[in-house]
Scaffold this motif. Structure first.
Motif, PDB file in Angstrom:
ATOM      1  N   PRO A   1       0.853  -1.180   0.032  1.00  0.00           N
ATOM      2  CA  PRO A   1      -0.043   0.089  -0.250  1.00  0.00           C
ATOM      3  C   PRO A   1       0.737   1.120   0.074  1.00  0.00           C
ATOM      4  N   LYS A   2       0.403   2.101  -0.812  1.00  0.00           N
ATOM      5  CA  LYS A   2       1.009   3.595  -0.717  1.00  0.00           C
ATOM      6  C   LYS A   2       0.101   4.874  -0.054  1.00  0.00           C
ATOM      7  N   ALA A   3       0.792   5.598   0.423  1.00  0.00           N
ATOM      8  CA  ALA A   3      -0.136   6.455   1.458  1.00  0.00           C
ATOM      9  C   ALA A   3      -0.927   7.396   0.588  1.00  0.00           C
ATOM     10  N   GLU A   4      -0.362   7.716  -0.675  1.00  0.00           N
ATOM     11  CA  GLU A   4      -1.186   8.411  -1.759  1.00  0.00           C
ATOM     12  C   GLU A   4      -2.592   7.739  -2.086  1.00  0.00           C
ATOM     13  N   ASP A   5      -2.485   6.406  -2.053  1.00  0.00           N
ATOM     14  CA  ASP A   5      -3.760   5.804  -2.260  1.00  0.00           C
ATOM     15  C   ASP A   5      -4.690   6.037  -1.173  1.00  0.00           C
ATOM     16  N   PHE A   6      -4.721   6.719  -0.169  1.00  0.00           N
ATOM     17  CA  PHE A   6      -5.660   6.866   0.814  1.00  0.00           C
ATOM     18  C   PHE A   6      -5.996   8.260   1.138  1.00  0.00           C
ATOM     19  N   GLU A   7      -7.250   8.324   1.297  1.00  0.00           N
ATOM     20  CA  GLU A   7      -7.530   9.567   2.068  1.00  0.00           C
ATOM     21  C   GLU A   7      -8.479   9.222   3.179  1.00  0.00           C
ATOM     22  N   ILE A   8      -8.300  10.059   4.250  1.00  0.00           N
ATOM     23  CA  ILE A   8      -9.124  10.185   5.388  1.00  0.00           C
ATOM     24  C   ILE A   8     -10.002  11.251   5.377  1.00  0.00           C
ATOM     25  N   TRP A   9     -11.248  11.137   5.154  1.00  0.00           N
ATOM     26  CA  TRP A   9     -12.372  11.998   4.981  1.00  0.00           C
ATOM     27  C   TRP A   9     -13.051  12.422   6.263  1.00  0.00           C
ATOM     28  N   VAL A  10     -12.793  13.696   6.937  1.00  0.00           N
ATOM     29  CA  VAL A  10     -13.376  14.152   7.942  1.00  0.00           C
ATOM     30  C   VAL A  10     -14.597  14.955   7.950  1.00  0.00           C
ATOM     31  N   ILE A  11     -15.390  14.433   8.712  1.00  0.00           N
ATOM     32  CA  ILE A  11     -16.973  14.928   8.589  1.00  0.00           C
ATOM     33  C   ILE A  11     -17.518  15.795   9.714  1.00  0.00           C
ATOM     34  N   ASP A  12     -18.087  16.627   9.697  1.00  0.00           N
ATOM     35  CA  ASP A  12     -18.846  17.233  10.994  1.00  0.00           C
ATOM     36  C   ASP A  12     -20.188  17.852  10.608  1.00  0.00           C
ATOM     37  N   GLY A  13     -20.569  18.351  11.713  1.00  0.00           N
ATOM     38  CA  GLY A  13     -22.297  18.681  11.563  1.00  0.00           C
ATOM     39  C   GLY A  13     -22.504  20.093  10.866  1.00  0.00           C
ATOM     40  N   GLY A  14     -21.580  20.816   9.948  1.00  0.00           N
ATOM     41  CA  GLY A  14     -21.873  21.973   9.538  1.00  0.00           C
ATOM     42  C   GLY A  14     -21.783  23.165  10.512  1.00  0.00           C
ATOM     43  N   LEU A  15     -21.367  22.977  11.678  1.00  0.00           N
ATOM     44  CA  LEU A  15     -21.568  24.302  12.588  1.00  0.00           C
ATOM     45  C   LEU A  15     -20.450  25.079  12.430  1.00  0.00           C
ATOM     46  N   GLU A  16     -20.447  26.175  12.400  1.00  0.00           N
ATOM     47  CA  GLU A  16     -19.443  27.206  12.134  1.00  0.00           C
ATOM     48  C   GLU A  16     -18.573  27.541  13.571  1.00  0.00           C
ATOM     49  N   ARG A  17     -17.317  27.654  13.361  1.00  0.00           N
ATOM     50  CA  ARG A  17     -16.373  27.631  14.376  1.00  0.00           C
ATOM     51  C   ARG A  17     -16.618  29.243  14.730  1.00  0.00           C
ATOM     52  N   THR A  18     -16.953  29.640  16.279  1.00  0.00           N
ATOM     53  CA  THR A  18     -17.120  30.962  16.706  1.00  0.00           C
ATOM     54  C   THR A  18     -15.945  31.369  17.597  1.00  0.00           C
ATOM     55  N   GLY A  19     -15.274  30.220  18.116  1.00  0.00           N
ATOM     56  CA  GLY A  19     -14.232  31.048  19.224  1.00  0.00           C
ATOM     57  C   GLY A  19     -12.920  30.449  18.966  1.00  0.00           C
ATOM     58  N   SER A  20     -11.801  31.390  19.355  1.00  0.00           N
ATOM     59  CA  SER A  20     -10.513  30.839  19.300  1.00  0.00           C
ATOM     60  C   SER A  20      -9.806  31.600  20.435  1.00  0.00           C
ATOM     61  N   PHE A  21      -9.078  30.431  20.857  1.00  0.00           N
ATOM     62  CA  PHE A  21      -8.313  30.624  22.104  1.00  0.00           C
ATOM     63  C   PHE A  21      -6.908  30.239  21.931  1.00  0.00           C
ATOM     64  N   VAL A  22      -5.846  30.924  22.075  1.00  0.00           N
ATOM     65  CA  VAL A  22      -4.458  30.612  21.928  1.00  0.00           C
ATOM     66  C   VAL A  22      -3.518  31.472  22.970  1.00  0.00           C
ATOM     67  N   THR A  23      -2.758  30.281  23.622  1.00  0.00           N
ATOM     68  CA  THR A  23      -1.868  31.161  24.681  1.00  0.00           C
ATOM     69  C   THR A  23      -0.258  30.899  24.336  1.00  0.00           C
ATOM     70  N   SER A  24       0.393  31.374  25.341  1.00  0.00           N
ATOM     71  CA  SER A  24       1.737  30.922  25.372  1.00  0.00           C
ATOM     72  C   SER A  24       2.290  29.571  25.833  1.00  0.00           C
ATOM     73  N   ASN A  25       1.139  28.887  26.099  1.00  0.00           N
ATOM     74  CA  ASN A  25       1.396  27.551  26.525  1.00  0.00           C
ATOM     75  C   ASN A  25       1.090  26.479  25.711  1.00  0.00           C
ATOM     76  N   GLU A  26       1.929  25.696  25.126  1.00  0.00           N
ATOM     77  CA  GLU A  26       1.386  24.905  24.130  1.00  0.00           C
ATOM     78  C   GLU A  26       0.870  23.632  24.362  1.00  0.00           C
ATOM     79  N   ASP A  27       0.707  23.178  25.792  1.00  0.00           N
ATOM     80  CA  ASP A  27      -0.009  22.145  26.182  1.00  0.00           C
ATOM     81  C   ASP A  27      -1.301  22.558  26.307  1.00  0.00           C
TER      82      ASP A  27
END
Length: 872
Positions: free
Chosen positions: A427-453
């Motif tokens: 098998p070759k990686a390019e022969d595969f795709e993982i299709w991610v699905i969701d419920g069509g809900l729009e992202r409204t929040g973003s939260f980023v800090t100095s701590n990567e964890d």
């Protein structure tokens, strides 16, 4: 610059097929000036070139939930609308054109349901919850022996004239793929999951461009889906019926003004095809030799096909699609791993929800399979972590010739990170795709800090919400996919930050209203399915638990707080009152809910570690938790009643609340502030829900703090107390300890999972144990992601003072242990952003028009209007 953007109809950007005669309109505003607010607005609605509603300019600052009041809407039509806004500086903003499509508003259902008329295979599913929980029941090696095959329907139609407009209304008891001339026109997994016997949604498709003059083929594949599939924790089939069926109604308007009605009736024929089975949990088995190539095109030979059975009725529960359809949001090229056992495994890089697509080499009659799981074992080998019957998560292909095959599942999806491959050479990686699905809900929040964890924790929270808010808010996407009410109520504040969940949860709450029992009880799982009786106990009168049934009060209230939607409170008010009446009938004269079974502070880590029995946590805490939840929900009901002008009811709940608070403190808390059961979670609930007399409060706090320290500065809270843990410590003056718990990396803690490589939130704090052992827990449960609410409020500095974030408190805690944080949230008014840096002492704030705020910074408080502000 003054700008109007993000137009929504019925809380969706482009709703398709809503049958609301008076849909509502909303928009957001942006301005580069301070202290901006709307003074008037204008709405215009068009059908084709004709204006059907023009409000003229109305003096109002209202920007959402404005009901349509124009000409009577027509079924199956595409309407366009525009908005204009004038602000207090005299600036006018004009929107782009938005649209929505009406459904079958007139509820004219003139075709027939079609099915095969044949009996399905006999149900032989295990109904022993004890056996399933003990891991004694496993998925079958050959599911085709017990599963039914999807059914193919077809018919040809003739269009003799030029079509002006054609719309198709379709739905199913099952899930369907509708095609015209070989082109699929339906949504993913339509008609989605609702309380099928009480609420079934239909979809609306504009098929004008497909129906040109001439002959056309209509084809449908109908699979089990939630209707007859092996769903829920028990994996028992036929939860809503014993026969799948499909409905289609096509309304054609010709350019000469004449109309024609087409759709399902006795003239359709049916057959089995390329799918031996297709189940939401088990997976699919596709046999290429059996494929009916061209079945949905003209000229296909269906002489051997059978006649369908047609029936009428059951239209009273139909409703137009009321949430955004599921969608594919990402396609991942996976990494290929070779495990120590020599297995070939695909790695999606994160725990996701979706399926695997393959386009690559195959050999004749050599079965290819894709088995999906969330973890590798501690040695790096594939581990199927989901126990129970019919939980295979395995898709299979049987090619009929050597060459290249293209395949992706049509009627199943999985919760996974890893995929075990079999039957593919080199098998070759390019022969595969993982299709991610969701419920069509729009992202409204973003939260980023100095701590990567912390950043990883936030991404884990979001990814778990993304994978579990499909169709209904589920507990997990791989084992149950059940709408546990307790999970949603503890997570609701975090959910409303991360995504626009208003329309999504409104639909779920409708099902909750429909599922409410005559005595007022709310089932613990919504939609409720019959097989839950094997978990609750057959013949059991009580199907609710404190903290779970309370979701009927808490979730609408959280939606009101986030979106300022009084309609949510009005729609669900009678349900809330009936639930509260039921609870009131169960409490003692002292106002304590000390009867019946409750899950209590479910899954307390120390008890689970000592006994492994979750029922121990219920038995030790159910009485205190039930009474605490009663006090908590009566307090919320007071606020709801005041918002809705229900003064007498507010007074009633106030009296109940005061009685319960007094009795709780007397019975469960000793004079020295010690709880009857000395557990972290009970102190947290008592303090967080203000059930402790003032003279006992400080002692109670000390006991809680001591318990945390005795537990090596780790949490030991259960399911219902976790959301209150950090906030309670923070408000009681134990800020440093609250942050110690947040940043803790030992088990149990939020960051322990991050150190173990988690990409989603786990069901169990030690889903991966410290020694590396992988348990059979779910690795994608959003409930413990409720910690997001604390992070966004205290680290991000964002808090709504008034419902809908009309007034906002900005109070980031720069002593939280981080160097900086950036938070943004798209409220119903527009975008709010907070950006602070401890080193520079800088705070940047942006508030949208029509809002105001108060900033707490460097020991000072200041009132601000909307706009941009920079403080140092």
């Amino acid at each position: 610059m003054y700008r109007i953007y993000d137009l929504q109809c019925n809380n969706m950007p482009f709703p398709q097929g809503i049958d609301d005669a008076k849909p509502t309109f909303s928009w957001k505003l942006d301005s580069d000036q301070q202290d901006t607010y709307q003074v008037s607005y204008r709405l215009r609605v068009y059908l084709e070139e004709c204006m059907v509603w023009d409000t003229g300019f109305i003096k109002s600052d209202k920007t959402f939930d404005i009901p349509y009041q124009g000409e009577k809407l027509k079924s199956g039509q595409l309407y366009f609308w525009e908005a204009e806004s004038i602000n207090n500086y005299g600036e006018k903003a004009s929107s782009t054109t938005a649209k929505w499509q009406t459904g079958n508003i007139e509820s004219r259902w003139l075709m027939k349901w079609i099915s095969t008329g044949e009996a399905r295979k006999e149900i032989v599913d295990c109904v022993s919850a004890e056996a399933i929980f003990a891991g004694a029941v496993k998925s079958l090696d050959k599911p085709e022996e017990v599963l039914d095959s999807p059914v193919y329907f077809r018919k040809e139609i003739g269009i003799e004239k030029e079509v002006k407009h054609a719309v198709a209304f379709a739905t199913a008891k099952g899930i369907y793929d509708l095609q015209i001339d070989g082109q699929s026109v339906s949504h993913l997994f339509a008609p989605e999951y609702t309380s099928y016997n009480k609420h079934l949604e239909y979809q609306t498709y504009d098929v004008t461009k497909l129906l040109t003059p001439g002959r056309h083929g209509i084809g449908v594949i109908l699979a089990d889906g939630w209707y007859t599939g092996k769903i829920g924790l028990m994996g028992v089939g036929n939860q809503y019926g014993e026969r799948n069926s499909f409905y289609l109604q096509i309304e054609v308007t010709y350019t000469d003004g004449t109309k024609e009605l087409l759709g399902t009736d006795e003239s359709f024929k049916w057959s089995y095809g390329g799918y031996r089975y297709s189940d939401l949990f088990v997976g699919e088995y596709y046999v290429q030799a059996k494929e009916l190539t061209g079945y949905s095109k003209t000229g296909f030979d269906d002489s051997s096909w059978k006649q369908v059975v047609a029936s009428v009725g059951g239209f009273d529960i139909l409703q137009g699609q009321s949430i955004t359809p599921a969608r594919v949001v990402k396609k991942i090229v996976p990494e290929i791993l070779c495990t120590p056992k020599g297995e070939v495994v695909l790695d999606a890089g994160a725990n996701i929800v979706g399926f695997t697509r393959y386009e690559g080499p195959c050999e004749e009659e050599v079965e290819i399979s894709f088995e999906h799981s969330e973890v590798l074992d501690q040695n790096g080998n594939f581990q199927q972590n989901i126990l129970g019957q019919h939980k295979n998560q395995k898709d299979r292909i049987l090619p009929n010739k050597t060459g290249i095959i293209t395949y992706k599942p049509k009627f199943t999806f999985h919760g996974f990170r890893y995929v075990l491959l079999e039957g593919i050479k080199d098998p070759k990686a390019e022969d595969f795709e993982i299709w991610v699905i969701d419920g069509g809900l729009e992202r409204t929040g973003s939260f980023v800090t100095s701590n990567e964890d912390i950043n990883q924790l936030q991404e884990n929270i979001y990814r778990s919400q993304q994978g579990n808010m499909l169709f209904v808010p589920t507990d997990c996407p791989q084992r149950e996919r059940a709408g546990w009410t307790g999970d949603m109520q503890v997570y609701a504040p975090t959910a409303t930050f991360n995504m626009d969940v208003l329309a999504f949860l409104k639909r779920w709450l409708k099902d909750m209203r429909l599922e409410q029992k005559m005595d007022g009880q709310i089932p613990n799982v919504i939609p409720a399915i019959d097989s839950n009786k094997y978990i609750d106990g057959e013949g059991q009168d009580e199907v609710s638990s404190a903290g779970w049934g309370d979701a009927c009060v808490i979730v609408p209230y959280r939606l009101y707080q986030a979106y300022q939607s009084k309609e949510v409170l009005k729609d669900n008010f009678q349900m809330m009152c009936r639930w509260m009446d039921y609870v009131e009938s169960k409490v003692s004269q002292e106002g304590l809910w000390d009867t019946g079974f409750h899950f209590g502070d479910w899954l307390i880590p120390s008890i689970m570690k000592a006994t492994g029995n979750p029922m121990e946590t219920a038995m030790k805490t159910k009485e205190e938790v039930a009474s605490a939840m009663y006090a908590y929900t009566t307090e919320i009901m007071i606020d709801i009643c005041n918002v809705l002008g229900e003064k007498k009811r507010a007074e009633h709940y106030l009296a109940l609340n005061q009685k319960t608070r007094t009795s709780f403190s007397i019975k469960y808390i000793s004079s020295d502030g010690r709880m009857r059961n000395d557990l972290q979670g009970l102190y947290v609930l008592a303090l967080g829900m203000r059930l402790v007399d003032e003279h006992k409060r400080q002692a109670c706090v000390r006991h809680l703090v001591n318990l945390v320290h005795e537990n090596d500065d780790c949490l030991d809270t259960g399911f219902l107390s976790v959301p209150f843990l950090l906030e309670t410590l923070y408000e009681e003056g134990e800020k440093e300890l609250a942050y110690t718990l947040l940043f803790q990396k030992k088990s149990p803690s939020w960051l322990y999972a991050v150190t173990k490589g988690a990409t989603t939130i786990w069901e169990n704090w030690e889903a991966i144990r410290p020694d590396g052992t992988r348990t059979n827990s779910s690795y994608n449960h959003f409930a413990f992601g409720c910690v997001g609410e604390f992070m966004y409020k205290h680290i991000g500095g964002l808090e709504a003072v008034e419902a809908g974030y009309r007034k906002i408190k900005i109070a980031p805690d720069i002593n939280c242990g981080l160097d900086w944080a950036k938070t943004s949230y798209v409220s119903r008014y527009g975008e709010i952003s907070i950006d602070w840096d401890k080193k520079s002492g800088k705070l940047e704030v942006k508030l949208p028009p029509n809002t105001s705020g108060e900033i707490w910074w460097n020991g000072k408080t200041m009132e601000i209007g909307n706009g941009r502000y920079l403080l140092k």
